[in-house]
Write an enzyme that holds these catalytic residues in place. Structure first.
Site, PDB file in Angstrom:
ATOM      1  N   ILE A  63       1.251  -1.608  -0.365  1.00 19.95           N
ATOM      2  CA  ILE A  63      -0.187  -0.582  -0.201  1.00 19.95           C
ATOM      3  C   ILE A  63       0.547   1.291   0.299  1.00 19.95           C
ATOM      4  O   ILE A  63       0.495   1.994  -0.558  1.00 19.95           O
ATOM      5  CB  ILE A  63      -0.948  -0.407   0.770  1.00 19.95           C
ATOM      6  CG1 ILE A  63      -0.524  -0.051   2.583  1.00 19.95           C
ATOM      7  CG2 ILE A  63      -2.005  -1.464   1.251  1.00 19.95           C
ATOM      8  CD1 ILE A  63      -1.069  -0.028   3.604  1.00 19.95           C
ATOM      9  N   ASP A  64       2.678   0.982   0.081  1.00 20.71           N
ATOM     10  CA  ASP A  64       2.656   1.822  -0.067  1.00 20.71           C
ATOM     11  C   ASP A  64       3.617   2.325  -1.212  1.00 20.71           C
ATOM     12  O   ASP A  64       4.206   3.702  -0.986  1.00 20.71           O
ATOM     13  CB  ASP A  64       4.638   2.114   1.549  1.00 20.71           C
ATOM     14  CG  ASP A  64       4.331   1.548   2.583  1.00 20.71           C
ATOM     15  OD1 ASP A  64       2.741   2.139   2.840  1.00 20.71           O
ATOM     16  OD2 ASP A  64       4.842   1.112   3.201  1.00 20.71           O
TER      17      ASP A  64
END
Length: 527
Positions: A298-299
């Site tokens: 998700i980064d």
């Protein structure tokens, strides 16, 4: 030449450093570097820190340097194939979306090959599509100091006419590693559906990451269309996740014992490094096993890719926390809302969440060092916001400002350093500062970290997961191994795993997107 990580190359960043793009003459030679300019009271010191992917050793005075670069690029981005180590004959694909499924009379294939839905092995997509006129252009990514245009082509993803497995005899495995991420179930589902489209009957899930290869009580999970039909309607991982794992040799022993022909590995940089090690061990043993990665973080911090799945959902989920902090701050007397979002070393979630919110006054990310105290510090700007607006909203990434905190030197099972809580530290600093100057403040701190990971994928990520899952299967049947699939400049491509795990992808403080964020927040330089 391998380039050291930012910390290894020049030590930790101090609060007085800022990041810029440069072409250093001595420190990095021909490399495009990201540099930090440290301003000192007595002198200006330029600290060069190389974080780009590695470049070939080139002498730009040689007229033929572009060809030399392209030859090296083509070598590095050539996709590993099973036929590199074992002799295999291709066969016509069993994948087709033609409505008529009658085998051809001449027996050349199961379906009509005139269907034009296949990708040619020689199809390519451009990795870079902007020609920068100067290294000083916003977000410039140049190979040489003159920003010469050099074509960099990567392999297009998708189904091929020729495949290297007999689907009826294939046993395929799926494993999800690392932490949770929105969209894991969507990818699992699409891999299963696409495998069945090829005619694969034997599909299994490996439980709880690489741990499932050596924990005796973690049995294989049989997968089919019926089992996975609705798993995309919830968050988490249907197969479970974990960090760390057994030795590579033990995992490959397990792969052989299970008679797996394909293994689809869903995970981030560390997981992909593990997948590549498994691929190399399989090649060493001359096994007909295709190892294909699907990038999950998700980064959004994996090199070369436009976006990784789960990122859009995380940004959307962060809006609820930011909106709550805004309401709390706006409603309180001298209210200050503080939201900490995920982002160990890359601030993409924090930057995009701040941009999409439109209510954030201060956005702090790991790539842009900041000072807290002093005339140009964050605390002084907060005074200004309280004085002019009556409230303020801060959004900070978990990896930002770690230089202000005591390092624990502890690591998690994946080898990641355990970060100290910058949000709690900043909350206390703000309270203490306003107490010292005799001004009332009401600080509300919200940490939605794990709430961002556990939600169901939104529509945008669900589509991306669908594409990635399908292309992973197409890549395996095409005979590739040690690859991952992603989106580069809007096109779906295959990339060799080593090229995407060389370093973490960072927000470029010279990029237009970061400039847009600064314009939106109106924040000054905090140094």
């Amino acid at each position: 030449m391998a380039i050291a990580s930012p910390v290894d190359y020049a030590g930790p960043i101090t609060s007085g450093q800022r990041r810029l793009s440069c072409f250093p003459v001595h420190s990095c030679n021909h490399l495009r570097c990201n540099a930090y300019e440290k301003k000192s009271r007595t002198s200006d010191q330029l600290v060069i820190r190389a974080i780009s992917v590695d470049r070939p050793q080139l002498d730009f005075s040689i007229p033929d340097w572009k060809n030399l670069f392209q030859e090296d690029f083509d070598r590095r981005f050539s996709l590993p194939h099973l036929t590199d180590v074992i002799h295999l004959e291709p066969r016509p694909t069993t994948f087709s979306l033609k409505s008529s499924r009658t085998p051809l009379e001449n027996g050349s294939g199961p379906f009509d090959e005139s269907w034009n839905g296949y990708v040619n092995d020689d199809d390519r997509a451009l990795l870079k599509v902007i020609k920068f006129a100067s290294p000083t252009s916003a977000g410039a990514d140049c190979i040489d100091p003159d920003c010469s245009w050099v074509e960099q082509w990567v392999h297009r993803a998708g189904p091929r006419k020729q495949i290297y497995f007999e689907p009826q005899s294939v046993k395929a495995g799926i494993v999800t590693c690392g932490g949770l991420c929105p969209g894991l179930n969507d990818v699992i589902r699409q891999i299963v559906l696409t495998l069945e489209k090829y005619g694969v009957k034997n599909i299994v899930g490996i439980q709880h990451g690489f741990r499932g290869f050596f924990e005796d009580h973690l049995s294989e999970v049989p997968l089919n269309r019926h089992v996975v039909q609705n798993i995309n309607l919830s968050g988490g991982s249907f197969l479970g996740v974990s960090r760390g794992g057994a030795s590579v040799s033990d995992i490959v022993d397990s792969i052989q014992a299970r008679r797996l022909d394909m293994l689809f590995v869903l995970g981030g940089n560390g997981t992909h490094a593990g997948a590549n090690a498994i691929h190399e061990e399989c090649r060493k043993r001359k096994l007909k096993v295709s190892i294909v990665g699907v990038p999950k973080t998700i980064d959004n911090d994996i090199l070369l890719m436009d976006k990784t799945f789960g990122f859009d959902t995380a940004v959307e989920a962060a809006q609820r926390a930011i909106n709550s902090a805004y309401i709390e701050a706006h409603s309180a007397f001298h209210g200050i809302g503080l939201v900490k979002l995920m982002g160990r070393s890359s601030g993409f979630i924090t930057m995009h969440a701040s941009l999409s919110s439109g209510q954030v006054d201060i956005c702090l990310i790991p790539e842009v060092p900041f000072t807290l105290d002093g005339p140009n510090g964050v605390l002084r700007h907060l005074e200004h916001l309280i004085d002019t607006k009556g409230f303020a909203l801060i959004c900070i990434a978990e990896g930002a400002g770690q230089e202000y905190l005591q390092k624990s030197n502890a690591t998690d099972a994946s080898g990641n350093m355990v970060l100290s809580d910058i949000g709690a530290h900043l909350q206390q600093k703000i309270k203490s500062h306003f107490n010292e100057i005799g001004v009332h403040s009401d600080v509300k701190y919200i940490d939605p970290t794990y709430m961002l990971r556990a939600v169901r994928a939104n529509a945008s990520d669900a589509i991306l997961c669908t594409v990635l899952g399908q292309n992973a299967v197409h890549g395996a049947f095409a005979g590739f191994s040690g690859i991952t699939t992603g989106v580069c400049n809007t096109h779906n491509v295959y990339l060799p795993i080593p090229e995407v795990i060389k370093s973490t992808r960072f927000v470029d403080p010279n990029s237009r997107m970061w400039h847009r964020c600064l314009t939106s927040t109106g924040q000054p330089d905090f140094h």
